[in-house]
Design a protein around this motif. Structure first.
Motif, PDB file in Angstrom:
ATOM      1  N   THR A 172       0.861  -1.178   0.000  1.00  0.00           N
ATOM      2  CA  THR A 172       0.000   0.000   0.000  1.00  0.00           C
ATOM      3  C   THR A 172       0.896   1.226   0.000  1.00  0.00           C
ATOM      4  O   THR A 172       1.745   1.378   0.869  1.00  0.00           O
ATOM      5  CB  THR A 172      -0.910   0.003   1.250  1.00  0.00           C
ATOM      6  OG1 THR A 172      -1.633  -1.218   1.288  1.00  0.00           O
ATOM      7  CG2 THR A 172      -1.878   1.167   1.207  1.00  0.00           C
ATOM      8  N   LEU A 227      -0.608   7.686  -3.639  1.00  0.00           N
ATOM      9  CA  LEU A 227      -1.006   7.824  -5.035  1.00  0.00           C
ATOM     10  C   LEU A 227       0.174   8.312  -5.883  1.00  0.00           C
ATOM     11  O   LEU A 227       0.377   7.841  -7.004  1.00  0.00           O
ATOM     12  CB  LEU A 227      -2.195   8.782  -5.153  1.00  0.00           C
ATOM     13  CG  LEU A 227      -2.736   9.026  -6.555  1.00  0.00           C
ATOM     14  CD1 LEU A 227      -3.217   7.728  -7.187  1.00  0.00           C
ATOM     15  CD2 LEU A 227      -3.865  10.049  -6.519  1.00  0.00           C
ATOM     16  N   GLU A 237       1.668   6.410  -9.091  1.00  0.00           N
ATOM     17  CA  GLU A 237       1.710   7.025 -10.420  1.00  0.00           C
ATOM     18  C   GLU A 237       3.101   6.936 -11.042  1.00  0.00           C
ATOM     19  O   GLU A 237       3.233   6.752 -12.256  1.00  0.00           O
ATOM     20  CB  GLU A 237       1.223   8.470 -10.351  1.00  0.00           C
ATOM     21  CG  GLU A 237      -0.283   8.543 -10.165  1.00  0.00           C
ATOM     22  CD  GLU A 237      -0.817   9.952  -9.988  1.00  0.00           C
ATOM     23  OE1 GLU A 237      -0.023  10.888  -9.724  1.00  0.00           O
ATOM     24  OE2 GLU A 237      -2.042  10.109 -10.099  1.00  0.00           O
ATOM     25  N   ARG A 250      -8.079   0.624  -5.325  1.00  0.00           N
ATOM     26  CA  ARG A 250      -7.823   1.939  -4.715  1.00  0.00           C
ATOM     27  C   ARG A 250      -8.321   1.930  -3.270  1.00  0.00           C
ATOM     28  O   ARG A 250      -9.361   1.384  -2.978  1.00  0.00           O
ATOM     29  CB  ARG A 250      -8.540   3.022  -5.496  1.00  0.00           C
ATOM     30  CG  ARG A 250      -8.297   4.422  -4.975  1.00  0.00           C
ATOM     31  CD  ARG A 250      -9.043   5.438  -5.792  1.00  0.00           C
ATOM     32  NE  ARG A 250      -8.554   5.493  -7.143  1.00  0.00           N
ATOM     33  CZ  ARG A 250      -7.822   6.489  -7.625  1.00  0.00           C
ATOM     34  NH1 ARG A 250      -7.514   7.504  -6.863  1.00  0.00           N
ATOM     35  NH2 ARG A 250      -7.419   6.486  -8.862  1.00  0.00           N
ATOM     36  N   LYS A 251      -7.543   2.517  -2.380  1.00  0.00           N
ATOM     37  CA  LYS A 251      -7.961   2.656  -0.985  1.00  0.00           C
ATOM     38  C   LYS A 251      -7.975   4.139  -0.649  1.00  0.00           C
ATOM     39  O   LYS A 251      -7.128   4.881  -1.107  1.00  0.00           O
ATOM     40  CB  LYS A 251      -6.951   1.981  -0.054  1.00  0.00           C
ATOM     41  CG  LYS A 251      -6.908   0.484  -0.131  1.00  0.00           C
ATOM     42  CD  LYS A 251      -5.849  -0.080   0.761  1.00  0.00           C
ATOM     43  CE  LYS A 251      -6.185   0.130   2.200  1.00  0.00           C
ATOM     44  NZ  LYS A 251      -5.248  -0.499   3.117  1.00  0.00           N
ATOM     45  N   SER A 252      -8.916   4.557   0.147  1.00  0.00           N
ATOM     46  CA  SER A 252      -8.913   5.947   0.597  1.00  0.00           C
ATOM     47  C   SER A 252      -9.763   6.064   1.856  1.00  0.00           C
ATOM     48  O   SER A 252     -10.545   5.193   2.183  1.00  0.00           O
ATOM     49  CB  SER A 252      -9.467   6.877  -0.485  1.00  0.00           C
ATOM     50  OG  SER A 252     -10.822   6.576  -0.730  1.00  0.00           O
ATOM     51  N   VAL A 267      -5.150   9.701  -0.531  1.00  0.00           N
ATOM     52  CA  VAL A 267      -5.541   8.513  -1.281  1.00  0.00           C
ATOM     53  C   VAL A 267      -4.348   7.559  -1.332  1.00  0.00           C
ATOM     54  O   VAL A 267      -3.232   7.950  -1.655  1.00  0.00           O
ATOM     55  CB  VAL A 267      -5.991   8.883  -2.711  1.00  0.00           C
ATOM     56  CG1 VAL A 267      -6.257   7.634  -3.528  1.00  0.00           C
ATOM     57  CG2 VAL A 267      -7.216   9.775  -2.655  1.00  0.00           C
ATOM     58  N   MET A 320      -2.896   3.725  -2.716  1.00  0.00           N
ATOM     59  CA  MET A 320      -3.103   2.702  -3.733  1.00  0.00           C
ATOM     60  C   MET A 320      -2.514   1.401  -3.223  1.00  0.00           C
ATOM     61  O   MET A 320      -1.446   1.390  -2.600  1.00  0.00           O
ATOM     62  CB  MET A 320      -2.416   3.099  -5.036  1.00  0.00           C
ATOM     63  CG  MET A 320      -3.004   4.322  -5.687  1.00  0.00           C
ATOM     64  SD  MET A 320      -4.723   4.158  -6.188  1.00  0.00           S
ATOM     65  CE  MET A 320      -4.590   2.984  -7.510  1.00  0.00           C
TER      66      MET A 320
END
Length: 143
Positions: free
Chosen positions: A60, A63, A67, A111-113, A119, A121
């Motif tokens: 985890t 973001l 990217e 996706r986790k948030s 956020v 990922m």
């Protein structure tokens, strides 16, 4: 956190093909045994069944880190990319670091948030080779 153990930022480092991951929340990986013991109805061992190597991987990250990784695999997309090397270095302060090297084929990117944080990922995958854990193979395959 590495395999459920919390380390401080200075004691744990994860390297991906894009470089060191600076904002990693969690990484976990496992190695599953390659044999199953067969027993009779009384529970007495009667033999073994050889299985193929299996290992899981999950990480985890922020973001921004995701990217970078995704951009480095733009030609095929992150799910179509070939397996990538992941080097995890960790240990207690004052002790020699433990270095684990695994090769992972990414299979899923959920996706986790949450409302209170950035956020995150999560990437999950399967290990494609026997991992090297602290300089030794995780196991020696039985011929």
């Amino acid at each position: 956190m590495i395999n459920g153990v919390v380390y401080d930022h200075e004691s744990a480092k994860v390297m991906l093909p894009t470089g060191m991951v600076m904002s990693l929340e969690d990484v976990s990986y496992s190695v599953k045994k390659d044999v199953d013991v067969q027993t009779d109805k009384t529970g007495t061992p009667r033999g073994v069944v050889h299985k193929a190597f299996e290992g899981d991987f999950k990480a985890t990250m922020s973001l921004a880190e995701f990217e970078l990784l995704n951009k480095s695999m733009a030609a095929t997309g992150i799910l179509g990319a070939p397996p990538i090397p992941v080097v995890i270095t960790y240990g207690a302060v004052g002790q020699a670091p433990i270095v684990d090297t695994i090769t992972v084929k990414i299979t899923e990117v959920p996706r986790k948030s949450s409302k209170d944080s950035e956020v995150m990922m999560e990437i999950t995958g399967k290990q494609v080779t026997i991992p090297i854990l602290n300089g030794q193979p995780a196991y020696i395959p039985i011929p």
